[in-house]
Design a protein around this motif. Structure first.
Motif, mmCIF file in Angstrom:
data_model
loop_
_atom_site.group_PDB
_atom_site.id
_atom_site.type_symbol
_atom_site.label_atom_id
_atom_site.label_comp_id
_atom_site.label_asym_id
_atom_site.label_seq_id
_atom_site.Cartn_x
_atom_site.Cartn_y
_atom_site.Cartn_z
ATOM 1 N N PHE A 22 0.843 -1.197 0.000
ATOM 2 C CA PHE A 22 0.000 0.000 0.000
ATOM 3 C C PHE A 22 0.882 1.253 0.000
ATOM 4 C CE2 PHE A 22 -2.293 3.370 2.250
ATOM 5 C CZ PHE A 22 -3.388 3.509 1.412
ATOM 6 N N LYS A 23 1.894 1.263 0.856
ATOM 7 C CA LYS A 23 2.795 2.412 0.951
ATOM 8 C C LYS A 23 3.558 2.621 -0.356
ATOM 9 C CE LYS A 23 6.218 4.477 3.976
ATOM 10 N NZ LYS A 23 7.047 4.326 5.171
ATOM 11 N N ALA A 24 3.838 1.526 -1.071
ATOM 12 C CA ALA A 24 4.543 1.604 -2.353
ATOM 13 C C ALA A 24 3.631 2.075 -3.486
ATOM 14 C CB ALA A 24 5.141 0.244 -2.707
ATOM 15 N N GLY A 25 2.336 2.238 -3.203
ATOM 16 C CA GLY A 25 1.408 2.736 -4.212
ATOM 17 C C GLY A 25 0.797 1.663 -5.091
ATOM 18 N N THR A 42 -4.980 -0.020 -3.365
ATOM 19 C CA THR A 42 -5.955 0.921 -2.828
ATOM 20 C C THR A 42 -6.489 0.306 -1.544
ATOM 21 O OG1 THR A 42 -7.755 -0.123 -4.043
ATOM 22 C CG2 THR A 42 -6.653 1.722 -5.112
ATOM 23 N N TYR A 68 -8.222 -4.260 0.795
ATOM 24 C CA TYR A 68 -7.190 -3.855 -0.144
ATOM 25 C C TYR A 68 -7.532 -4.378 -1.524
ATOM 26 C CZ TYR A 68 -4.337 -2.828 3.950
ATOM 27 O OH TYR A 68 -3.864 -2.309 5.125
ATOM 28 N N ASN A 117 -4.474 -1.508 -7.731
ATOM 29 C CA ASN A 117 -4.701 -0.386 -8.629
ATOM 30 C C ASN A 117 -3.845 -0.619 -9.874
ATOM 31 O OD1 ASN A 117 -2.073 0.332 -7.923
ATOM 32 N ND2 ASN A 117 -2.745 1.841 -6.402
ATOM 33 N N THR A 169 -0.923 0.515 -10.734
ATOM 34 C CA THR A 169 0.472 0.231 -10.359
ATOM 35 C C THR A 169 0.606 -1.199 -9.858
ATOM 36 O OG1 THR A 169 0.871 2.552 -9.796
ATOM 37 C CG2 THR A 169 2.361 0.931 -8.827
#
Length: 108
Positions: free
Chosen positions: A54-57, A60, A75, A78, A80
């Motif tokens: 999540f922190k790495a993008g 979602t 979670y 997305n 990415t």
């Protein structure tokens, strides 16, 4: 061979694969990984992986009410995350093919 070391190396890919199928909350992801055969996967490892992805993008997140207790943080992948999943899956498939070839050659 210690399978827990192998699992550490592919946990990101395994979590991405589970979330590619459908969104999930932490324990749901753990359960689905175990049902798939990764019985040694630890709860804390999966929760840490979800937070890191999540922190790495790559993911979602959203919160939904639960009939069985507190709200759950879900979670999902997305764009990415889908790209990361595809790249890691290609790397894994190439690695598996190489190892299969080596092991076949080793038996001869």
């Amino acid at each position: 061979m210690d399978s827990s070391q192998l699992l550490k190396g592919v946990l990101d890919l395994a979590v991405l694969a589970v979330l590619d199928e459908r969104d999930g909350y932490g324990y749901d992801v753990v359960r689905r990984l175990r049902e798939a055969g990764l019985v040694e996967v630890g709860d804390a490892s999966v929760y840490g992986t979800l937070r890191r992805l999540f922190k790495a993008g790559a993911l979602t997140s959203y919160v939904m009410a639960s009939d069985e207790g507190p709200h759950r943080k879900y979670y999902g992948l997305n764009e990415t995350g889908r790209s990361m999943y595809a790249a890691q899956a290609n790397t894994w498939n190439s690695f598996v093919a190489t190892m299969a070839s080596l092991l076949k050659e080793g038996r001869g």
